[in-house]
Design an enzyme around this catalytic site. Sequence first.
Site, short mmCIF file in Angstrom:
data_model
loop_
_atom_site.label_atom_id
_atom_site.label_comp_id
_atom_site.label_asym_id
_atom_site.label_seq_id
_atom_site.Cartn_x
_atom_site.Cartn_y
_atom_site.Cartn_z
N HIS A 79 0.81 -1.23 0.00
CA HIS A 79 0.00 0.00 0.00
C HIS A 79 0.84 1.27 0.00
O HIS A 79 0.45 2.28 -0.58
CB HIS A 79 -0.94 0.00 1.21
CG HIS A 79 -1.75 1.26 1.35
ND1 HIS A 79 -2.65 1.69 0.40
CD2 HIS A 79 -1.76 2.21 2.33
CE1 HIS A 79 -3.20 2.83 0.78
NE2 HIS A 79 -2.68 3.16 1.95
N ASN B 123 4.73 10.75 -9.71
CA ASN B 123 4.43 11.83 -8.78
C ASN B 123 4.52 11.25 -7.37
O ASN B 123 3.88 10.23 -7.09
CB ASN B 123 3.03 12.40 -9.00
CG ASN B 123 2.87 13.06 -10.35
OD1 ASN B 123 3.84 13.59 -10.90
ND2 ASN B 123 1.68 13.04 -10.90
N HIS C 44 -0.25 4.48 -2.72
CA HIS C 44 0.33 3.26 -3.27
C HIS C 44 1.53 3.59 -4.16
O HIS C 44 1.49 4.54 -4.94
CB HIS C 44 -0.74 2.54 -4.11
CG HIS C 44 -0.40 1.13 -4.43
ND1 HIS C 44 -1.04 0.05 -3.85
CD2 HIS C 44 0.53 0.60 -5.26
CE1 HIS C 44 -0.52 -1.07 -4.32
NE2 HIS C 44 0.43 -0.76 -5.18
N GLN D 268 2.94 6.63 -13.70
CA GLN D 268 2.00 6.66 -14.81
C GLN D 268 2.78 6.74 -16.13
O GLN D 268 3.97 7.06 -16.15
CB GLN D 268 1.06 7.86 -14.70
CG GLN D 268 0.22 7.87 -13.43
CD GLN D 268 -0.67 9.09 -13.33
OE1 GLN D 268 -1.58 9.27 -14.12
NE2 GLN D 268 -0.37 9.95 -12.36
N HIS E 149 3.40 3.91 -7.14
CA HIS E 149 3.01 3.78 -8.54
C HIS E 149 3.48 4.98 -9.33
O HIS E 149 3.82 6.03 -8.79
CB HIS E 149 1.48 3.67 -8.68
CG HIS E 149 0.75 4.96 -8.46
ND1 HIS E 149 0.61 5.55 -7.22
CD2 HIS E 149 0.13 5.80 -9.33
CE1 HIS E 149 -0.08 6.67 -7.33
NE2 HIS E 149 -0.38 6.85 -8.60
#
Length: 398
Positions: free
Chosen positions: A167, A207, A218, A222, A220
């Site tokens: 998470h 970001n 979480h 893009q 991650h």
Amino acid sequence: MNTPANGADASPQQLGAGVVKRATRLADGRELVYYDDPDTTLGPERALDARTLDLRPETAAMRLDALTGDWITVAAARQNRVMLPSADLDPLAPQSPSNPSEIPARYDVAVFENRSPAFGPALAQAAGGAPAALDPPRGLEDLVTLGLGRTRTSVGRCEVVCFSPEHEGSFGTQTVTRARTVIEAWADRTAALSALPGIEQVFPFENRGEAIGVTLAHPHGQIYAYPYVTPRTTRLLASIDALGADLFARILAFEQASERVVLRGEHWSAFVPFAARWPLEVHLLPHRHVPDFSALRDEERDELAPLYLRLLRGVDALYDTPTPYIAAWHQAPVRVGRDAVRLRLELTSPRRGSDRLKFLAGSEAAMGAWTAEIPPEAAAGRLRAALADVPPVEGIAR
């Protein structure tokens, strides 16, 4: 409501560094790709997405700003994005009985189409399950033509790259093996997205931190696949036209001879640029001309994994709390400038102190006239000192 058939699109594919790619579909038809670590503990099977989902939103429209020549996407569906959910409702975690998230199975690294994209799902032509747009851009010449009231369909693709099923965290908290898997995923997605009809540039980025506007904790990033060459890259191409196609080679030599270098490997150098705008700004360049991730050699990808992790951990060592940043991987456009525009990271942060941020207002936001409060040489010295306190990044990249 719709529940189209979903499942594996193709046989597993072996990529570099022992990474295995497994492609499938979500319940509404969006593409989902798993990238398994070389030492994965996961089995070959992946659960199917059994949710009942709404139809995907219509592809947004772009409007031309005749004052600047910039195309502005108007994507009202993005107003409904999830905002800082609790861990038990994390939409990027593997699905569970109580959490109908976006990813139906346990994973190492997963990439899927954004449910609320700024670009797509329509493309310039129908391809891979994506529909053809009604009014797509008609090539680069069409996009640079100025005029009042000009619109086009915002074709393209927006994808989410999950670095881990956990998470919390970021790219910098991953292992070297996992970082290498993500690099392989970036390369694979860059090649796949560049081949889609109407795509002109592919942009992977991360970001990190609420101060940047992050809405999900979480770990991650893009990937945006644009239907145009972005304004930043357009300005860069103009500089290359004026100064020569070897501009990046000259910049790298200039920076390597300066006191602004913070890390240097066999294939990569990281430095605070001569005209840095932000309180914290670091560029990372390959020593060889490489237009994008897909063109990197294995040895360049192998070195990038631990070196990039060390850089990010040095950034976090500057203060007692994690530093917000944008990690922007600039790549050459798909059809122009590929012999001159070099792949590079531009990592920037508005953090100018332990409890202070730089806000863009007045002169900078309205006029694009920047003032840098921290000399680049001083910023580089602080980051080198922080990096000296970072333990070695352990592990192998392949």
